[in-house]
Design a protein around this motif. Structure first.
Motif, mmCIF file in Angstrom:
data_model
loop_
_atom_site.group_PDB
_atom_site.id
_atom_site.type_symbol
_atom_site.label_atom_id
_atom_site.label_comp_id
_atom_site.label_asym_id
_atom_site.label_seq_id
_atom_site.Cartn_x
_atom_site.Cartn_y
_atom_site.Cartn_z
ATOM 1 N N ALA A 262 -6.900 -4.101 -6.926
ATOM 2 C CA ALA A 262 -6.479 -2.655 -6.102
ATOM 3 C C ALA A 262 -7.795 -2.197 -5.507
ATOM 4 C CB ALA A 262 -5.722 -1.552 -7.131
ATOM 5 N N LEU A 263 -7.463 -1.732 -4.037
ATOM 6 C CA LEU A 263 -8.708 -1.260 -3.287
ATOM 7 C C LEU A 263 -8.382 0.352 -2.899
ATOM 8 C CD1 LEU A 263 -11.320 -1.721 -1.721
ATOM 9 C CD2 LEU A 263 -10.076 -2.489 0.210
ATOM 10 N N ASP A 264 -9.362 1.074 -3.561
ATOM 11 C CA ASP A 264 -9.372 2.477 -3.204
ATOM 12 C C ASP A 264 -9.691 2.471 -1.702
ATOM 13 O OD1 ASP A 264 -9.866 5.133 -2.724
ATOM 14 O OD2 ASP A 264 -10.026 5.602 -4.846
ATOM 15 N N LEU A 265 -8.937 2.993 -0.688
ATOM 16 C CA LEU A 265 -9.165 2.933 0.553
ATOM 17 C C LEU A 265 -10.025 4.006 0.905
ATOM 18 C CD1 LEU A 265 -5.570 2.214 2.032
ATOM 19 C CD2 LEU A 265 -7.389 0.599 1.622
ATOM 20 N N ALA A 266 -10.374 5.152 0.153
ATOM 21 C CA ALA A 266 -11.067 6.243 0.362
ATOM 22 C C ALA A 266 -12.555 5.714 0.059
ATOM 23 C CB ALA A 266 -10.675 7.485 -0.139
ATOM 24 N N THR A 267 -12.630 5.098 -1.229
ATOM 25 C CA THR A 267 -14.074 4.912 -1.674
ATOM 26 C C THR A 267 -14.442 3.595 -1.276
ATOM 27 O OG1 THR A 267 -13.292 4.261 -3.896
ATOM 28 C CG2 THR A 267 -13.665 6.745 -3.273
ATOM 29 N N GLY A 268 -13.644 2.496 -1.210
ATOM 30 C CA GLY A 268 -13.798 1.305 -1.161
ATOM 31 C C GLY A 268 -14.174 0.470 -2.347
ATOM 32 N N ARG A 269 -13.783 1.038 -3.576
ATOM 33 C CA ARG A 269 -14.053 0.745 -4.911
ATOM 34 C C ARG A 269 -12.538 -0.184 -5.337
ATOM 35 N NH1 ARG A 269 -16.162 6.108 -7.856
ATOM 36 N NH2 ARG A 269 -18.053 6.341 -6.914
ATOM 37 N N SER B 14 0.808 -1.168 0.140
ATOM 38 C CA SER B 14 -0.083 0.067 -0.019
ATOM 39 C C SER B 14 0.870 1.161 -0.028
ATOM 40 C CB SER B 14 -0.817 0.003 1.280
ATOM 41 O OG SER B 14 -1.620 1.210 1.416
ATOM 42 N N ASP B 15 0.463 2.315 -0.728
ATOM 43 C CA ASP B 15 0.857 3.589 -0.636
ATOM 44 C C ASP B 15 0.254 4.633 0.290
ATOM 45 O OD1 ASP B 15 -1.313 4.085 -2.121
ATOM 46 O OD2 ASP B 15 -0.307 4.678 -4.037
ATOM 47 N N GLY B 16 -0.711 3.962 0.864
ATOM 48 C CA GLY B 16 -1.531 5.074 1.903
ATOM 49 C C GLY B 16 -2.808 5.183 1.445
ATOM 50 N N THR B 17 -2.849 5.275 0.004
ATOM 51 C CA THR B 17 -4.395 5.397 -0.376
ATOM 52 C C THR B 17 -4.996 4.362 -1.061
ATOM 53 O OG1 THR B 17 -3.568 6.358 -2.719
ATOM 54 C CG2 THR B 17 -3.719 7.724 -0.771
ATOM 55 N N THR B 18 -4.036 3.348 -1.889
ATOM 56 C CA THR B 18 -4.534 2.219 -2.322
ATOM 57 C C THR B 18 -3.863 1.151 -1.834
ATOM 58 O OG1 THR B 18 -4.546 3.386 -4.472
ATOM 59 C CG2 THR B 18 -4.658 0.930 -4.364
ATOM 60 N N LEU B 19 -4.640 0.021 -1.555
ATOM 61 C CA LEU B 19 -4.190 -1.294 -1.099
ATOM 62 C C LEU B 19 -3.937 -2.374 -2.307
ATOM 63 C CD1 LEU B 19 -3.227 -3.124 1.143
ATOM 64 C CD2 LEU B 19 -5.914 -4.025 1.092
ATOM 65 N N TYR B 20 -3.101 -2.594 -2.429
ATOM 66 C CA TYR B 20 -2.887 -3.735 -3.672
ATOM 67 C C TYR B 20 -2.681 -5.108 -3.321
ATOM 68 C CZ TYR B 20 -1.542 0.627 -6.493
ATOM 69 O OH TYR B 20 -1.469 1.578 -7.013
#
Length: 794
Positions: A203-210, A179-185
């Motif tokens: 890839a999971l967008d940690l802010a939106t959950g998409r 993770s780069d802090g915003t996206t979880l790979y």
């Protein structure tokens, strides 16, 4: 204070030869004659307690042993998270206490709730959240979250849309997280994440959950089965992917490629990694942030056009080799883990050589050459992670590094090993015993039967200074196996230790020795058999045990050492005890109280006294005569199931003498002109020697043996093998307030963990209101504590 006349009379005069008067003891209060605790009630069961009640227990002294099947690790500041497929073996704790994941907070281990129901294969810390991937479907016992879950420091939660494979009921897993802090790979073996087709990479967008599929994922062109991503690493925004696959998006690759997430563009690096003519695979990736180099480890013989057995580095000019990783001269080795720290590149796996260096399963590259790490490890390394101080966490199937036990995990600092936990033990499973404790300011001397304290090899005696261990010049040894220390005390600024040993500090010292702060010194010729008890009286050292000679003096189980003259003497005219002397106490710097398992005094082979009931008193100021029993006085004793009791511990608090052991009757007297049947007393009683000379029970006693007594915060500390003190559930240790005649517990006390029965064998005050506890146990306060524990106060 001086003994009152009532106390002297309580002794009922000098002890004289003669037959015991008939005495009928009260009926036993715990079991019929001849029974043992296990025959009547089984081993005591440790009581439970809320976590808040255990805040007074220090977490420092846990077992250094970790469970097997550790394959994942993540480090964030002082916090270390380890994962795998373990359900037992975590630092000696009971089965199921740490289910497949555990957290080290810099001081001790903690479970993450109820853990996971399947193997953990990857861990990533993102801010205050811990993401965990693997084979599980349920987190925390109730949260359904297949293959990916989140721990927020307090509870588990599902990651909506976690990776799955709708077409298969087998093989789906998450093997890698970054993770780069915003996206979880997320990498592994799966075909879907959320409502998006994702081929083993998501890839999971940690802010939106998409969810999204970066670059079209990775595939195998020769199989309909999903490919496998085993490793992920970020270099800035660039994502490096390793595993077993031959296509990344639409790009032909071989188990290794990099992705620009912004454009979705893949980069192949020549022919990737190959194992001769076959596709190789990558298990581990590590980026050197200082140089930008990407290190690859796995199973292959070539990287691009470069000959490279199982290890390669990708730099600005392409692939290069840092030396072959081999096993017994061939390429049949495997790299499982990589980590870059301030001290170099660390390499772990299954191998015997790296480059020109012979090294077992663990090696370090300092920029110019390979070297082993310490004495290596004796089995496969599965996971590595850099620590903020330049060290590296090492996990795997190993048990030893040279002679040092680092069971399945430890931290290599760059210069030496640092274990998880500073407990003391004698085998990989946390065995061993602490039988003696002597405080030294904020430090403590620890004696017993053990050969390692934290990460330091020791020999049955060591000193903890609050930060680390001192081996005390090599400790004690026996002719066969380990030496043992059974008792210790301080006198004149020196430490005295007795037990069963033949050397101390490498010099011959039979069963007793003195530590002067820098070296061990003998007490004449020592003892010819074991010593079990020590006390100081009149500036002299008294020792009891099973010996017959002290130096060259006939002593028969009880002797005196005078430091002023460096000489041994018998106590009185040395009547021979028929059994062990196990406990000693001094009253008014004049009277020596002797306790043990004895019933008779002998003169050679003739019975002189019968009916001692495990206790007797000696007046060191008595005028010496030729009478064998000169100086000895009668003292009430203890009985167990109609026979002599076992007195394990004696302790003076105020004007009272507390007696602990294994007995159901106390105050029994069979001699003199006032015989007494005694009274029911469950393993603990008190003699009010400075008052009216009476005996009484202590708050109902305990339900099993008492083996240790001390004073802490003005009350009596009591340790043993009990689960109840008075009417209070108390697991192996408790305190008794003489003024209130009430018991208090120390949180949830000691418990058995995975090893079986636990005992408190030694107690000593710690600070103003704390307590040191030694014995045979793996758990204190519900957390790992290996044979040594510290209660820091309520």
């Amino acid at each position: 204070m001086e003994l009152s006349s009532a106390v002297v009379e309580l002794g009922r005069g000098p002890l004289t030869a003669g037959a015991a008067a008939p005495v009928t003891a009260p009926p036993p209060t715990t079991a019929p004659a001849g029974a043992t605790p296990s025959e009547t009630s089984g081993p005591p069961v440790a009581s439970g307690g809320p976590a808040a009640a255990d805040a007074g227990w220090s977490p420092l002294f846990g077992s250094p042993a970790l469970p097997g099947d550790l394959v994942a690790v993540a480090v964030s500041g002082p916090d270390v998270y380890v994962g795998g497929n373990f359900i037992y073996g975590m630092a000696g704790m009971a089965n199921d206490s740490h289910l497949r994941i555990a957290h080290w907070d810099g001081h001790g281990w903690h479970p993450l709730g109820a853990g996971l129901d399947g193997a953990v294969r990857a861990i990533a810390v993102v801010g205050t959240d811990v993401y965990v991937g693997g084979d599980f479907t349920v987190a925390g016992g109730t949260v359904v979250s297949p293959h990916l879950a989140r721990w927020d420091g307090r509870a588990w939660s599902a990651v909506p849309g976690s990776p799955t494979d709708p077409d298969r009921s087998y093989g789906t897993t998450v093997r890698a997280l970054a993770s780069d802090g915003t996206t979880l790979y997320v990498g592994g073996t799966f075909t879907r994440a959320g409502d998006v087709d994702c081929h083993s990479l998501a890839a999971l967008d940690l802010a939106t959950g998409r969810w999204s599929e970066p670059g079209g994922g990775v595939r195998s062109s020769y199989s309909t089965e999903p490919s496998e991503v085993r490793a992920l690493a970020l270099r800035g925004t660039e994502l490096f992917v390793g595993g077993s696959f031959d296509r990344a998006g639409q790009t032909e690759v071989s188990s290794f490629a990099s992705l620009d997430p912004a454009s979705g563009t893949w980069t192949a690096y020549g022919t990737g990694v190959r194992d001769d003519d076959l596709q190789g695979f990558v298990n581990a990736l590590a980026v050197d942030d200082a140089t930008g180099a990407v290190h690859l480890g796995g199973r292959f013989t070539r990287a691009g056009d470069v000959h490279a057995w199982n290890l390669a580095v990708l730099g600005a000019d392409g692939f290069a080799s840092l030396g072959d990783v081999g096993s017994y001269g061939g390429s049949n080795a495997e790299v499982a883990a990589l980590a870059v720290t301030g001290s170099g590149l660390y390499l772990g796996g299954s191998f015997t050589t790296v480059g020109n260096a012979a090294t077992q399963h663990l090696a370090v590259w300092d920029g110019t050459a390979w070297a082993g790490v310490g004495d290596g490890v004796d089995n496969v390394v599965r996971a590595l992670a850099a620590t903020p101080d330049g060290g590296v966490v090492v996990l795997g199937d190993f048990v030893f590094s040279g002679a040092l036990r680092v069971v399945h995990g430890a931290v290599w600092s760059g210069t030496g090993w640092r274990t998880f936990g500073q407990g003391v033990n004698a085998d990989p499973y946390g065995g061993g015993t602490v039988a003696a404790l002597v405080p030294d300011g904020d430090a403590v001397y620890v004696g017993g039967l053990f050969d390692q304290a934290g990460q330091l090899p020791v020999r049955s005696v060591a000193r903890w200074d609050g930060q680390g261990w001192d081996a005390l010049a090599g400790g004690v040894t026996a002719t066969i196996s380990h030496g043992q220390v059974f008792a210790m005390t301080s006198l004149g600024g020196d430490l005295y230790a007795t037990g069963a040993f033949q050397t101390a500090g490498g010099r011959v010292m039979n069963n007793i020795a003195r530590w002067d702060g820098s070296a061990w010194l003998p007490l004449g010729d020592g003892l010819d058999d074991a010593g079990y008890a020590l006390t100081v009286l009149g500036g002299k050292l008294y020792v009891g045990g099973t010996f017959n000679l002290a130096g060259r003096v006939r002593a028969d189980h009880l002797a005196c050492w005078d430091p002023a003259t460096s000489s041994w003497s018998a106590v009185g005219n040395s009547p021979r005890y028929d059994d062990e002397v196990r406990a000693l106490a001094a009253i008014d710097d004049r009277y020596l109280v002797v306790g043990g398992t004895f019933q008779r005094f002998f003169d050679q082979n003739t019975t002189v006294v019968d009916g001692l009931w495990g206790m007797v008193l000696f007046d060191t100021a008595a005028e010496h005569t030729d009478d064998l029993l000169t100086g000895y006085r009668l003292l009430e004793g203890t009985s167990r199931y109609g026979g002599p009791g076992w007195v394990h511990a004696l302790h003076v608090l105020g004007g009272d003498l507390y007696v602990g052991g294994w007995f159901d009757v106390a105050g029994i007297m069979a001699l003199g002109d006032q015989p007494s049947p005694g009274f029911p007393a469950a393993n603990l009683a008190v003699w009010h020697f400075a008052g009216d000379g009476s005996w009484e029970t202590c708050g109902g006693g305990t339900d099993h043996q008492v083996t240790a007594l001390t004073t802490t915060a003005g009350v009596l500390g009591v340790g043993g093998w009990f689960s109840r003190a008075g009417a209070v559930p108390a697991a192996r240790v408790a305190t008794f307030d003489p003024a209130a005649r009430s018991w208090s517990v120390l949180g949830s006390g000691l418990s058995d963990g995975e090893r079986g029965a636990s005992w408190a064998l030694a107690l000593a005050p710690s600070g103003s209101d704390g307590l040191w506890v030694g014995g045979q146990f793996p758990v204190a306060g519900g957390a790992p504590s290996d044979n040594l524990a510290q209660w820091t106060g309520s």
